[in-house]
Scaffold this active site. Sequence first.
Site, PDB file in Angstrom:
ATOM      1  N   ASN A   1      -6.229  -2.479   1.992  1.00  0.00           N
ATOM      2  CA  ASN A   1      -6.269  -3.935   2.045  1.00  0.00           C
ATOM      3  C   ASN A   1      -7.729  -4.372   2.102  1.00  0.00           C
ATOM      4  O   ASN A   1      -8.544  -3.741   2.766  1.00  0.00           O
ATOM      5  CB  ASN A   1      -5.567  -4.461   3.301  1.00  0.00           C
ATOM      6  CG  ASN A   1      -4.065  -4.344   3.221  1.00  0.00           C
ATOM      7  OD1 ASN A   1      -3.487  -4.236   2.145  1.00  0.00           O
ATOM      8  ND2 ASN A   1      -3.418  -4.366   4.368  1.00  0.00           N
TER       9      ASN A   1
ATOM     10  N   ARG B   1       0.833  -1.214   0.000  1.00  0.00           N
ATOM     11  CA  ARG B   1       0.000   0.000   0.000  1.00  0.00           C
ATOM     12  C   ARG B   1       0.862   1.256   0.000  1.00  0.00           C
ATOM     13  O   ARG B   1       0.576   2.212  -0.719  1.00  0.00           O
ATOM     14  CB  ARG B   1      -0.948   0.022   1.200  1.00  0.00           C
ATOM     15  CG  ARG B   1      -2.105  -0.927   1.087  1.00  0.00           C
ATOM     16  CD  ARG B   1      -2.974  -0.867   2.308  1.00  0.00           C
ATOM     17  NE  ARG B   1      -2.156  -1.188   3.488  1.00  0.00           N
ATOM     18  CZ  ARG B   1      -2.542  -1.029   4.733  1.00  0.00           C
ATOM     19  NH1 ARG B   1      -3.721  -0.535   5.006  1.00  0.00           N
ATOM     20  NH2 ARG B   1      -1.756  -1.356   5.726  1.00  0.00           N
TER      21      ARG B   1
END
EC number: 3.6.1.7
Length: 96
Positions: free
Chosen positions: A37, A19
Site C-alpha cells: 500500500n 494485496r
Amino acid sequence: MIQAAKLIISGTVQKVGYRNWFAVQAVELELKGYVQNLPTAPVEAVVVGDERKIQEMIIRSQKGLIYADLADIQQLELNPAEYQFENFQIKYSYND
C-alpha cells in the site's frame, strides 16, 4: 524474456484484501517482487518475470478482486537487472 515493471494501481484497492489477492495471482504466475500500500491510497507492485506473465498479471489486475474498484493501472518498465527478488512478498508498511 525476463522483464520488470512497476504498477501503480489506483481506485478502491486498500482495506479490501487487494494485496493478498495480488500476491496469490503473482505466485500463481511465477512472478517475483512485491506489493504494498502507498500512503496516498494506491497500491504499488513491482513484478519481475516472463514478459507474457507480467502482461497476464496486468490483465488479471484490471479484472481484479470483486471488492476492489480499480480506477487506473499505471505501468513503468524497469531494468530487471536492478530488481532481484527470491520470491513474491507483501510489504506491510511503506518502509519495509
